[in-house]
Design a protein around this motif. Sequence first.
Motif, PDB file in Angstrom:
ATOM      1  N   ALA A 113      59.750  29.790 -31.802  1.00 39.97           N
ATOM      2  CA  ALA A 113      59.274  28.419 -31.970  1.00 39.97           C
ATOM      3  C   ALA A 113      57.779  28.331 -31.667  1.00 39.97           C
ATOM      4  CB  ALA A 113      60.058  27.476 -31.043  1.00 39.97           C
ATOM      5  N   LEU A 114      57.331  29.058 -30.660  1.00 35.07           N
ATOM      6  CA  LEU A 114      55.911  29.095 -30.321  1.00 35.07           C
ATOM      7  C   LEU A 114      55.090  29.753 -31.433  1.00 35.07           C
ATOM      8  CD1 LEU A 114      56.356  30.315 -26.639  1.00 35.07           C
ATOM      9  CD2 LEU A 114      55.792  27.989 -27.346  1.00 35.07           C
ATOM     10  N   GLN A 115      55.682  30.748 -32.062  1.00 33.73           N
ATOM     11  CA  GLN A 115      55.007  31.446 -33.160  1.00 33.73           C
ATOM     12  C   GLN A 115      54.783  30.525 -34.357  1.00 33.73           C
ATOM     13  OE1 GLN A 115      57.366  34.067 -35.601  1.00 33.73           O
ATOM     14  NE2 GLN A 115      55.849  35.712 -35.502  1.00 33.73           N
ATOM     15  N   LYS A 116      55.703  29.589 -34.555  1.00 31.61           N
ATOM     16  CA  LYS A 116      55.691  28.774 -35.769  1.00 31.61           C
ATOM     17  C   LYS A 116      54.853  27.511 -35.661  1.00 31.61           C
ATOM     18  CE  LYS A 116      60.289  30.360 -37.150  1.00 31.61           C
ATOM     19  NZ  LYS A 116      61.743  29.988 -37.250  1.00 31.61           N
ATOM     20  N   SER A 117      54.609  27.032 -34.436  1.00 28.54           N
ATOM     21  CA  SER A 117      53.982  25.718 -34.317  1.00 28.54           C
ATOM     22  C   SER A 117      53.067  25.644 -33.106  1.00 28.54           C
ATOM     23  CB  SER A 117      55.061  24.635 -34.222  1.00 28.54           C
ATOM     24  OG  SER A 117      54.499  23.360 -34.032  1.00 28.54           O
ATOM     25  N   GLU A 118      51.951  24.946 -33.257  1.00 28.86           N
ATOM     26  CA  GLU A 118      51.027  24.759 -32.141  1.00 28.86           C
ATOM     27  C   GLU A 118      51.633  23.882 -31.056  1.00 28.86           C
ATOM     28  OE1 GLU A 118      46.666  22.665 -31.391  1.00 28.86           O
ATOM     29  OE2 GLU A 118      47.102  23.624 -33.312  1.00 28.86           O
ATOM     30  N   LYS A 119      52.304  22.806 -31.488  1.00 29.63           N
ATOM     31  CA  LYS A 119      52.994  21.937 -30.535  1.00 29.63           C
ATOM     32  C   LYS A 119      54.496  22.174 -30.653  1.00 29.63           C
ATOM     33  CE  LYS A 119      49.599  18.323 -29.854  1.00 29.63           C
ATOM     34  NZ  LYS A 119      49.364  16.853 -29.765  1.00 29.63           N
ATOM     35  N   VAL A 120      55.145  22.261 -29.504  1.00 27.45           N
ATOM     36  CA  VAL A 120      56.540  22.695 -29.482  1.00 27.45           C
ATOM     37  C   VAL A 120      57.407  21.706 -28.704  1.00 27.45           C
ATOM     38  CG1 VAL A 120      58.120  24.498 -28.671  1.00 27.45           C
ATOM     39  CG2 VAL A 120      55.916  25.121 -29.672  1.00 27.45           C
ATOM     40  N   HIS A 129      68.226  28.151 -19.649  1.00 33.63           N
ATOM     41  CA  HIS A 129      67.651  28.953 -18.573  1.00 33.63           C
ATOM     42  C   HIS A 129      66.171  28.666 -18.304  1.00 33.63           C
ATOM     43  CE1 HIS A 129      71.220  31.476 -18.223  1.00 33.63           C
ATOM     44  NE2 HIS A 129      71.278  31.470 -19.542  1.00 33.63           N
ATOM     45  N   ARG A 130      65.609  27.696 -18.999  1.00 35.17           N
ATOM     46  CA  ARG A 130      64.206  27.348 -18.795  1.00 35.17           C
ATOM     47  C   ARG A 130      64.031  25.852 -18.989  1.00 35.17           C
ATOM     48  NH1 ARG A 130      59.446  25.866 -20.427  1.00 35.17           N
ATOM     49  NH2 ARG A 130      57.581  27.136 -19.975  1.00 35.17           N
ATOM     50  N   PRO A 131      63.150  25.210 -18.223  1.00 33.23           N
ATOM     51  CA  PRO A 131      62.913  23.781 -18.427  1.00 33.23           C
ATOM     52  C   PRO A 131      62.496  23.466 -19.863  1.00 33.23           C
ATOM     53  CG  PRO A 131      61.916  24.500 -16.370  1.00 33.23           C
ATOM     54  CD  PRO A 131      62.388  25.739 -17.075  1.00 33.23           C
ATOM     55  N   ALA A 132      62.841  22.274 -20.306  1.00 29.87           N
ATOM     56  CA  ALA A 132      62.549  21.855 -21.673  1.00 29.87           C
ATOM     57  C   ALA A 132      61.044  21.687 -21.885  1.00 29.87           C
ATOM     58  CB  ALA A 132      63.265  20.549 -21.983  1.00 29.87           C
ATOM     59  N   ILE A 133      60.628  21.767 -23.138  1.00 30.93           N
ATOM     60  CA  ILE A 133      59.254  21.499 -23.548  1.00 30.93           C
ATOM     61  C   ILE A 133      59.295  20.347 -24.546  1.00 30.93           C
ATOM     62  CG2 ILE A 133      57.184  22.437 -24.645  1.00 30.93           C
ATOM     63  CD1 ILE A 133      58.148  25.228 -23.886  1.00 30.93           C
ATOM     64  N   ASP A 134      58.508  19.313 -24.316  1.00 33.27           N
ATOM     65  CA  ASP A 134      58.526  18.138 -25.172  1.00 33.27           C
ATOM     66  C   ASP A 134      57.164  17.914 -25.819  1.00 33.27           C
ATOM     67  OD1 ASP A 134      61.246  17.204 -24.744  1.00 33.27           O
ATOM     68  OD2 ASP A 134      60.611  16.772 -22.686  1.00 33.27           O
ATOM     69  N   ASN A 135      57.028  18.412 -27.030  1.00 32.11           N
ATOM     70  CA  ASN A 135      55.835  18.190 -27.853  1.00 32.11           C
ATOM     71  C   ASN A 135      54.553  18.542 -27.095  1.00 32.11           C
ATOM     72  OD1 ASN A 135      54.612  17.440 -30.306  1.00 32.11           O
ATOM     73  ND2 ASN A 135      54.121  15.405 -29.497  1.00 32.11           N
ATOM     74  N   ILE A 136      54.522  19.754 -26.545  1.00 32.68           N
ATOM     75  CA  ILE A 136      53.360  20.233 -25.793  1.00 32.68           C
ATOM     76  C   ILE A 136      52.653  21.321 -26.609  1.00 32.68           C
ATOM     77  CG2 ILE A 136      52.583  21.368 -23.678  1.00 32.68           C
ATOM     78  CD1 ILE A 136      54.966  20.160 -22.250  1.00 32.68           C
ATOM     79  N   GLY A 137      51.336  21.289 -26.619  1.00 37.90           N
ATOM     80  CA  GLY A 137      50.554  22.306 -27.318  1.00 37.90           C
ATOM     81  C   GLY A 137      50.450  23.585 -26.503  1.00 37.90           C
ATOM     82  N   ILE A 138      50.460  24.719 -27.175  1.00 31.30           N
ATOM     83  CA  ILE A 138      50.400  26.035 -26.529  1.00 31.30           C
ATOM     84  C   ILE A 138      49.075  26.690 -26.893  1.00 31.30           C
ATOM     85  CG2 ILE A 138      51.572  28.231 -26.189  1.00 31.30           C
ATOM     86  CD1 ILE A 138      53.211  25.739 -25.362  1.00 31.30           C
ATOM     87  N   TYR A 139      48.299  27.047 -25.875  1.00 31.83           N
ATOM     88  CA  TYR A 139      46.952  27.563 -26.102  1.00 31.83           C
ATOM     89  C   TYR A 139      46.687  28.768 -25.198  1.00 31.83           C
ATOM     90  CZ  TYR A 139      46.840  22.912 -28.089  1.00 31.83           C
ATOM     91  OH  TYR A 139      47.147  21.787 -28.816  1.00 31.83           O
ATOM     92  N   PRO A 140      45.750  29.668 -25.619  1.00 31.34           N
ATOM     93  CA  PRO A 140      44.891  29.579 -26.809  1.00 31.34           C
ATOM     94  C   PRO A 140      45.673  29.886 -28.085  1.00 31.34           C
ATOM     95  CG  PRO A 140      44.565  31.693 -25.752  1.00 31.34           C
ATOM     96  CD  PRO A 140      45.494  30.921 -24.872  1.00 31.34           C
ATOM     97  N   PRO A 145      46.135  32.047 -31.456  1.00 27.31           N
ATOM     98  CA  PRO A 145      45.759  33.403 -31.853  1.00 27.31           C
ATOM     99  C   PRO A 145      44.902  33.408 -33.114  1.00 27.31           C
ATOM    100  CG  PRO A 145      47.995  32.937 -32.563  1.00 27.31           C
ATOM    101  CD  PRO A 145      47.546  31.743 -31.760  1.00 27.31           C
ATOM    102  N   VAL A 146      44.208  34.517 -33.324  1.00 27.07           N
ATOM    103  CA  VAL A 146      43.481  34.715 -34.575  1.00 27.07           C
ATOM    104  C   VAL A 146      44.475  34.847 -35.721  1.00 27.07           C
ATOM    105  CG1 VAL A 146      41.925  36.289 -35.827  1.00 27.07           C
ATOM    106  CG2 VAL A 146      41.528  35.793 -33.394  1.00 27.07           C
ATOM    107  N   GLN A 147      45.541  35.613 -35.483  1.00 22.44           N
ATOM    108  CA  GLN A 147      46.588  35.806 -36.494  1.00 22.44           C
ATOM    109  C   GLN A 147      47.564  34.632 -36.442  1.00 22.44           C
ATOM    110  OE1 GLN A 147      47.939  40.243 -36.676  1.00 22.44           O
ATOM    111  NE2 GLN A 147      47.440  39.819 -34.538  1.00 22.44           N
ATOM    112  N   GLU A 148      47.810  34.051 -37.563  1.00 19.23           N
ATOM    113  CA  GLU A 148      48.831  33.007 -37.668  1.00 19.23           C
ATOM    114  C   GLU A 148      49.781  33.391 -38.794  1.00 19.23           C
ATOM    115  OE1 GLU A 148      49.497  30.513 -35.779  1.00 19.23           O
ATOM    116  OE2 GLU A 148      47.673  29.687 -34.879  1.00 19.23           O
TER     117      GLU A 148
END
Length: 349
Positions: A142-149, A155-166, A168-171
Amino acid sequence: MELGISTFVETTPDPQTGKIISHAQRLREVAEEIILADQVGLDVFGVGEHHREDFAASSPAVLLAAAAMQTKRIRLTSAVTVLSSDDPVRVYQDFATLDGLSNGRAEIMAGRGSFIESFPLFGYDLKDYDQLFDEKLDLLLALQKSEKVSWRGKHRPAIDNIGIYPRPVQEPLPIWIGSGGNQESVVRAGLLGLPLVLAIIGGSPLHFAPLVQLYWKAAEHAGHDLSKLKVASHSHGFVAEDTETAADKFFPSTQQVMNKLGRERGWGPYSRRAFDSARTLEGALYVGDPDTVAEKIIFLRKNVGITRFMLHCPVGSMPHEDVMRAIELFGTKVAPRVREEVARWEASQ
């Protein structure tokens, strides 16, 4: 046909002297090995993640980043990242950072890992071994596909429409699946349309040919573009000027590591006879002079379908100068012959 090196950055006792070098020294040596691999024209260098005394690289991305600014074209990958016990957000951020430093040469090789020390270290229960990997791979993709997730799991707390940075050069940032040869993991990689890495470290590599075909069938069934997918092999090996020298130098440290792991996992003793048997054309050890190693890789490409080959060198602790010479020979002697022969063979198909 891509060719490269992988290492677990081992700090086992020297089989001749019993001396153990420091983690710091071995980390610096591997940085030099990555730089040399780039200079001699190899395509990829992989660093495996472990969390125990006899391995120095608990953070492959940091070690790869140390070499990123001193290399020009070689791709830099984990081999593997133990995704089940890590946080996919942090993994993605680390390798996106590496991708920026290297100007688009980072890759993630995600796997369950054959060592389990990281699970208690980071507070995970081994009974969740498979579920952890499935869930965390889902988040990583999911992180690979979208800037905001936006994502939810067990097993991990939820993520609600948060941007992941930096970013990458490759998309998208390349993500491979590492497998020891389990049919389920091979099919999963194919269905997801992810490149596959097979650890071919024992038996006959020919036994992996049906798995490679299964991977391609799964990818085709899911509608993926097969021309964009790759299948890699990770296999133990060593190159020297002549075959007997290569075998005599590589055997002691290999035997030491295999016997130690054997005592931990219930295997029998590792003998020179077994070692020599694996050096034959259809064996899983790529040990010899440049012509011998090249012949075996070409055989693997033609009969198993591998499109990237990673020579795992060293196994255990070997003199740094011997490893550097092996990398030099692999890049300057083995790689050109393999690329030329494979290109000729593919053109005739």
